[in-house]
Scaffold this motif. Structure first.
Motif, PDB file in Angstrom:
ATOM      1  N   UNK A 156     -12.759  -0.569   4.631  1.00 49.37           N
ATOM      2  CA  UNK A 156     -11.558   0.013   5.226  1.00 49.37           C
ATOM      3  C   UNK A 156     -10.300  -0.762   4.866  1.00 49.37           C
ATOM      4  N   UNK A 157     -10.426  -2.086   4.707  1.00 48.62           N
ATOM      5  CA  UNK A 157      -9.249  -2.919   4.426  1.00 48.62           C
ATOM      6  C   UNK A 157      -9.401  -3.761   3.166  1.00 48.62           C
ATOM      7  N   UNK A 158     -10.618  -3.848   2.650  1.00 48.55           N
ATOM      8  CA  UNK A 158     -10.872  -4.738   1.524  1.00 48.55           C
ATOM      9  C   UNK A 158     -10.954  -6.191   1.937  1.00 48.55           C
ATOM     10  N   UNK A 159     -10.956  -6.424   3.230  1.00 46.87           N
ATOM     11  CA  UNK A 159     -10.986  -7.789   3.769  1.00 46.87           C
ATOM     12  C   UNK A 159     -12.319  -8.469   3.460  1.00 46.87           C
ATOM     13  N   UNK A 160     -12.237  -9.781   3.327  1.00 49.68           N
ATOM     14  CA  UNK A 160     -13.429 -10.585   3.080  1.00 49.68           C
ATOM     15  C   UNK A 160     -14.227 -10.772   4.374  1.00 49.68           C
TER      16      UNK A 160
END
Length: 167
Positions: free
Chosen positions: A136-140
């Protein structure tokens, strides 16, 4: 105050868990994803916490070979910091399907410091970073591991378990 009860979650809890999930997480799981956890698969553990008759949290885990993998743990906002997450984690760690596990793993968003602190307080160590894990955010995601002790007394090697950047 009534005592907290933790029981197996079933498909009849789908709408309740969906509502909690939507109130807890900015990118909630779909109905299909939640339903898959509730279908009684012998490799999955789904527990629901109730304060009296009120659902306050849930945990989903997978028990595969010697690993217990926490895939989701949520407690509704007004009920956080009351020990419900702790009770759910303890309940899953003592669940009969988790009896063969020598390790517990999970992923948590890099910026979710309160969750990371909660897991560290429960003996988890940050062992790796999964780049772009959350679609959804590309967050790690930070990969965390808790060693429960193996049947042969050896500690698992995180490098064997996980690729990526290690802490």
């Amino acid at each position: 105050m009534t005592e907290l009860a933790i029981r197996p979650a079933t498909l009849s809890d789908l709408n309740t868990i969906r509502a909690m999930e939507a109130s807890i997480f900015p990118s909630p799981w779909s109905e299909e994803m939640i339903a898959a956890e509730l279908l009684g698969d012998p490799l999955r553990i789904a527990l629901l916490a109730l304060q009296g008759e009120t659902p306050v949290g849930y945990i989903f885990c997978w028990a595969v070979a010697d690993e217990l993998h926490v895939v989701n743990l949520g407690v509704i906002g007004a009920e956080r910091r009351k020990g419900y997450g702790q009770a759910l984690l303890e309940a899953v760690l003592t669940h009969p399907r988790a009896s063969e596990a020598s390790i517990v793993t999970l992923e948590v968003r890099v910026d979710n410091e309160s969750a990371r602190a909660f897991y560290r307080q429960n003996g988890f160590k940050e062992i790796a970073l999964r780049k772009g894990y959350y679609p959804d955010t590309g967050e790690d995601a930070v990969v965390m591991l808790k060693n429960l002790g193996s049947k042969d007394g050896a500690s698992p090697d995180p490098k064997r378990l996980w690729g990526g950047s290690h802490f």
